[in-house]
Design a protein around this motif. Structure first.
Motif, short mmCIF file in Angstrom:
data_model
loop_
_atom_site.label_atom_id
_atom_site.label_comp_id
_atom_site.label_asym_id
_atom_site.label_seq_id
_atom_site.Cartn_x
_atom_site.Cartn_y
_atom_site.Cartn_z
N ALA A 3 0.84 -1.21 0.00
CA ALA A 3 0.00 0.00 0.00
C ALA A 3 0.87 1.25 0.00
O ALA A 3 0.54 2.25 -0.65
CB ALA A 3 -0.93 -0.01 1.21
N SER A 4 2.01 1.20 0.70
CA SER A 4 2.89 2.38 0.73
C SER A 4 3.51 2.64 -0.64
O SER A 4 3.74 3.78 -1.01
CB SER A 4 3.97 2.23 1.79
N THR A 5 3.76 1.58 -1.42
CA THR A 5 4.28 1.76 -2.77
C THR A 5 3.28 2.49 -3.64
O THR A 5 3.63 3.42 -4.37
CB THR A 5 4.61 0.39 -3.41
N VAL A 6 2.01 2.09 -3.55
CA VAL A 6 0.97 2.75 -4.33
C VAL A 6 0.86 4.21 -3.93
O VAL A 6 0.76 5.10 -4.79
CB VAL A 6 -0.38 2.02 -4.16
N LEU A 7 0.90 4.49 -2.63
CA LEU A 7 0.84 5.87 -2.15
C LEU A 7 2.04 6.67 -2.62
O LEU A 7 1.91 7.82 -3.03
CB LEU A 7 0.73 5.92 -0.63
N GLU A 9 3.84 6.21 -5.32
CA GLU A 9 3.68 6.48 -6.74
C GLU A 9 2.61 7.54 -6.97
O GLU A 9 2.78 8.44 -7.78
CB GLU A 9 3.30 5.19 -7.48
N ALA A 10 1.50 7.44 -6.26
CA ALA A 10 0.41 8.42 -6.41
C ALA A 10 0.89 9.82 -6.05
O ALA A 10 0.62 10.79 -6.77
CB ALA A 10 -0.79 8.01 -5.57
N GLU A 11 1.62 9.92 -4.94
CA GLU A 11 2.14 11.23 -4.52
C GLU A 11 3.14 11.77 -5.54
O GLU A 11 3.13 12.96 -5.86
CB GLU A 11 2.79 11.12 -3.15
N LEU A 12 3.99 10.91 -6.06
CA LEU A 12 4.97 11.33 -7.05
C LEU A 12 4.27 11.84 -8.31
O LEU A 12 4.62 12.91 -8.83
CB LEU A 12 5.90 10.16 -7.40
N LEU A 13 3.28 11.11 -8.78
CA LEU A 13 2.54 11.56 -9.97
C LEU A 13 1.86 12.90 -9.71
O LEU A 13 1.95 13.82 -10.53
CB LEU A 13 1.52 10.51 -10.39
N GLU A 14 1.20 13.02 -8.56
CA GLU A 14 0.52 14.29 -8.24
C GLU A 14 1.50 15.45 -8.17
O GLU A 14 1.21 16.55 -8.64
CB GLU A 14 -0.25 14.14 -6.92
N ARG A 15 2.68 15.22 -7.58
CA ARG A 15 3.70 16.28 -7.49
C ARG A 15 4.15 16.75 -8.88
O ARG A 15 4.61 17.88 -9.03
CB ARG A 15 4.92 15.81 -6.70
N HIS A 16 4.02 15.88 -9.86
CA HIS A 16 4.41 16.23 -11.23
C HIS A 16 3.20 16.63 -12.09
O HIS A 16 3.31 16.72 -13.31
CB HIS A 16 5.17 15.07 -11.87
N GLY A 17 2.05 16.82 -11.45
CA GLY A 17 0.88 17.28 -12.17
C GLY A 17 0.18 16.21 -12.98
O GLY A 17 -0.48 16.51 -13.97
N VAL A 18 0.32 14.95 -12.57
CA VAL A 18 -0.31 13.83 -13.27
C VAL A 18 -1.38 13.24 -12.37
O VAL A 18 -1.11 12.86 -11.23
CB VAL A 18 0.73 12.74 -13.62
N LEU A 19 -2.60 13.15 -12.89
CA LEU A 19 -3.69 12.53 -12.16
C LEU A 19 -3.41 11.02 -12.05
O LEU A 19 -3.27 10.35 -13.07
CB LEU A 19 -5.01 12.76 -12.88
N ALA A 26 -0.29 1.71 -12.31
CA ALA A 26 0.29 0.42 -12.69
C ALA A 26 1.51 0.62 -13.58
O ALA A 26 2.54 -0.05 -13.40
CB ALA A 26 -0.75 -0.43 -13.40
N ILE A 27 1.44 1.55 -14.49
CA ILE A 27 2.57 1.85 -15.37
C ILE A 27 3.71 2.44 -14.56
O ILE A 27 4.87 2.03 -14.69
CB ILE A 27 2.13 2.77 -16.52
N ALA A 28 3.40 3.39 -13.69
CA ALA A 28 4.42 4.03 -12.87
C ALA A 28 5.12 3.03 -11.96
O ALA A 28 6.35 3.08 -11.80
CB ALA A 28 3.81 5.15 -12.02
#
Length: 135
Positions: A3-7, A9-19, A26-28
């Protein structure tokens, strides 16, 4: 995958402006953590095993989005073959001619001289691509 891996990745994408949709996550989770240099087709094959409903177009579009947002770099290291690299630090590449595997070579391992002295060129970036066999 935790679960921490998913979080993460989600935080990293959001920080870069990616929904962070399920497909993008899954790709990330694969492409941003690999030490391979996968092509879009390789990413598609890997992600499709975990997320069968992902489309090839989604993978291609997501990889290009990640490049645009500064999460990945796209390299053409062989004619007509684009690979994606999560290592954003300056480095060179070695391609094993027997296996096709691409390995990172530390920037400091090679000295390239006189780049600034090239007349008529405004060089803002370069890398060396080595080809051979692993010992």
């Amino acid at each position: 995958m935790t679960a921490s891996t998913v979080l993460d990745e989600a935080e990293l994408l959001e920080r870069h402006g990616v929904l962070p949709s399920a497909q993008r996550l899954a790709i990330a989770q694969y492409v941003l953590r690999t030490d391979e240099h996968p092509s879009a087709d390789q990413v598609f094959a890997k992600v499709k095993r975990a997320l069968p409903m992902v489309s090839r177009a989604t993978v291609y579009n997501t990889l290009n989005l990640f490049v645009d947002k500064g999460l990945l770099r796209a390299h053409v290291l062989a004619e007509g073959k684009v690979v994606f690299d999560p290592n954003l630090a300056p480095h060179h590449h070695f391609i094993d001619e027997e296996t096709g595997a691409i390995h990172d070579v530390p920037w400091s391992a090679l000295a390239v001289s006189n780049v600034d002295a090239l007349e008529g060129f405004d060089v803002h970036e370069y890398q060396v691509v080595l080809r051979g066999k692993l010992k």
